[in-house]
Design a protein around this motif. Structure first.
Motif, short mmCIF file in Angstrom:
data_model
loop_
_atom_site.label_atom_id
_atom_site.label_comp_id
_atom_site.label_asym_id
_atom_site.label_seq_id
_atom_site.Cartn_x
_atom_site.Cartn_y
_atom_site.Cartn_z
N VAL A 1 -23.44 46.55 -66.40
CA VAL A 1 -24.17 46.47 -65.13
C VAL A 1 -25.11 47.67 -64.99
N ILE A 2 -24.64 48.84 -65.39
CA ILE A 2 -25.50 50.03 -65.33
C ILE A 2 -26.75 49.83 -66.19
N SER A 3 -26.59 49.21 -67.34
CA SER A 3 -27.75 48.97 -68.21
C SER A 3 -28.76 48.04 -67.55
N ALA A 4 -28.28 47.17 -66.66
CA ALA A 4 -29.17 46.23 -65.97
C ALA A 4 -30.03 46.92 -64.92
N THR A 5 -29.77 48.22 -64.65
CA THR A 5 -30.61 48.95 -63.70
C THR A 5 -31.89 49.47 -64.35
N ALA A 6 -32.06 49.22 -65.65
CA ALA A 6 -33.25 49.71 -66.36
C ALA A 6 -34.56 49.31 -65.68
N PRO A 7 -34.72 48.05 -65.23
CA PRO A 7 -35.97 47.70 -64.54
C PRO A 7 -36.18 48.48 -63.25
N LEU A 8 -35.08 48.85 -62.56
CA LEU A 8 -35.21 49.67 -61.35
C LEU A 8 -35.80 51.03 -61.70
N TRP A 9 -35.26 51.62 -62.76
CA TRP A 9 -35.77 52.91 -63.21
C TRP A 9 -37.22 52.78 -63.66
N GLY A 10 -37.52 51.67 -64.36
CA GLY A 10 -38.88 51.47 -64.84
C GLY A 10 -39.88 51.41 -63.70
N HIS B 1 -15.23 44.29 -55.98
CA HIS B 1 -16.30 45.27 -56.07
C HIS B 1 -17.19 45.01 -57.29
N THR B 2 -16.58 44.47 -58.36
CA THR B 2 -17.36 44.15 -59.56
C THR B 2 -18.37 43.05 -59.26
N VAL B 3 -17.91 42.01 -58.57
CA VAL B 3 -18.78 40.88 -58.24
C VAL B 3 -19.87 41.30 -57.25
N LEU B 4 -19.45 41.96 -56.16
CA LEU B 4 -20.40 42.34 -55.13
C LEU B 4 -21.41 43.35 -55.66
N GLY B 5 -20.93 44.37 -56.36
CA GLY B 5 -21.83 45.39 -56.89
C GLY B 5 -22.84 44.81 -57.88
N THR B 6 -22.37 43.91 -58.74
CA THR B 6 -23.26 43.28 -59.72
C THR B 6 -24.33 42.44 -59.03
N LEU B 7 -23.93 41.67 -58.02
CA LEU B 7 -24.90 40.84 -57.30
C LEU B 7 -25.96 41.69 -56.61
N LEU B 8 -25.54 42.81 -56.01
CA LEU B 8 -26.50 43.69 -55.33
C LEU B 8 -27.48 44.31 -56.33
N VAL B 9 -26.96 44.74 -57.48
CA VAL B 9 -27.83 45.32 -58.51
C VAL B 9 -28.84 44.30 -59.01
N LEU B 10 -28.38 43.08 -59.27
CA LEU B 10 -29.27 42.06 -59.81
C LEU B 10 -30.29 41.60 -58.76
N LEU B 11 -29.87 41.51 -57.50
CA LEU B 11 -30.80 41.15 -56.45
C LEU B 11 -31.86 42.23 -56.27
N GLY B 12 -31.41 43.48 -56.31
CA GLY B 12 -32.36 44.59 -56.22
C GLY B 12 -33.34 44.59 -57.37
N THR B 13 -32.85 44.30 -58.58
CA THR B 13 -33.73 44.23 -59.75
C THR B 13 -34.75 43.11 -59.60
N ALA B 14 -34.30 41.96 -59.09
CA ALA B 14 -35.22 40.83 -58.90
C ALA B 14 -36.33 41.18 -57.92
#
Length: 299
Positions: A96-105, A265-278
């Motif tokens: 999930v942390i790796s999926a934050t790469a577009p946010l950093w970009g 927390h795994t499900v909720l946190g992942t959904l928030l990260v992916l929604l933010g990335t989108a």
């Protein structure tokens, strides 16, 4: 999106999602430096053989500085940081942390080009931050002593992928396959001096060797080929959807093979990260536009 492209997309997400599983299995025996050196070398050799089979030319040697930069920020250093972090954190959390790469970009790109973020992007960043806070705040592994350094390493690796994406946007005259091939040889050379400082005390057994082989050939070399095919079939914007599937598979493989817990927390946190990335990447409207245009073309 055609069925062949959809299958390619899911396969790529499943492969990249499994990389943290293979790292977690093999890094206790080989150590971060040696494992990542072998990973990069296997991928480089695989791409060299592929170039020969497909009759592709070798990466232009005059671009060696570019390949060194790309190999450092997109492979060598993030590989090392993730390998260090996975010794303390779960494969699920790191996927999930790796999926934050577009946010950093997006954040790094805004700072680099001095272009303010749009309200949609700002909202996405806050959602991504909230998702990460939920994941880290309720993950038992993240509360252990020494986990703070592992978290810094994990987010540092993800941010480097963001740096690499911004850098790659400024260098558009080099073919994607040449970027992958040249940067992987560069990563191999950059990691080589660290190998003597990563002694192996135990002889790796068959499962460890298989995990290393899968990590280098399947998760790195072969995955690049799948990604380039996907970009050619559906375009870069639609191919970005692989980012949203990787954590799903990373969590699934961690649960299935490592017994890692999957809580609310795994499900909720992942959904928030992916929604933010989108939101940050503007993926949803672009993806809809690409798919509709492809559908019109096929008609």
């Amino acid at each position: 999106m055609r069925w062949a492209s959809a299958l390619c997309l899911v396969s790529l997400a499943a492969i990249w999602g499994s990389s943290f599983l293979f790292i977690r299995i093999s890094v206790p025996v080989l150590g971060p430096a040696l494992l990542m050196e072998v990973r990069a070398a296997l991928a480089a050799v695989f791409l060299l053989v592929t170039a020969g089979v497909l009759k592709k030319s070798l990466p232009p040697i005059q671009n060696w500085r570019h390949f060194l930069i790309l190999g450092f920020v997109n492979s060598a250093l993030p590989f090392l940081l993730f390998a260090y972090a996975v010794q303390m954190l779960t494969a699920s959390l790191l996927s999930v942390i790796s999926a934050t790469a577009p946010l950093w970009g997006a954040l790094i790109g805004a700072l680099w080009y001095r272009k303010p973020l749009m309200p949609r992007q700002t909202t996405g960043l806050f959602l991504g931050l909230a998702g990460v806070s939920v994941l880290v705040g309720y993950d038992s592994a993240a509360q252990l002593e020494g986990a703070s350094f592992a978290l810094v390493a994990g987010f540092g690796a993800a941010s480097l992928y963001g740096v690499a994406s911004v850098y790659a946007q400024a260098v558009t005259h080099i073919a994607p396959f040449d970027n992958a091939h040249g940067s992987m040889w560069a990563a191999t050379l950059l990691l080589l001096p660290l190998v003597p400082f990563s002694p192996v005390d135990t002889v790796p057994d068959a499962p460890i060797l298989l995990a290393v082989l899968m990590l280098g050939v399947l998760c790195t070399g072969f995955a690049y080929l799948l990604y380039f095919r996907l970009v050619a079939d559906v375009g870069a914007s639609a191919a970005l959807s692989v980012t949203f599937l990787i954590p799903v598979f990373g969590i699934f493989w961690g649960y299935l093979f490592l017994g890692e817990p999957v809580g609310w927390h795994t499900v909720l946190g992942t959904l928030l990260v992916l929604l933010g990335t989108a939101l940050v990447t503007g993926f949803l409207p672009r993806f809809r536009q690409v798919v509709l245009s492809k559908a019109v073309d096929h008609e």
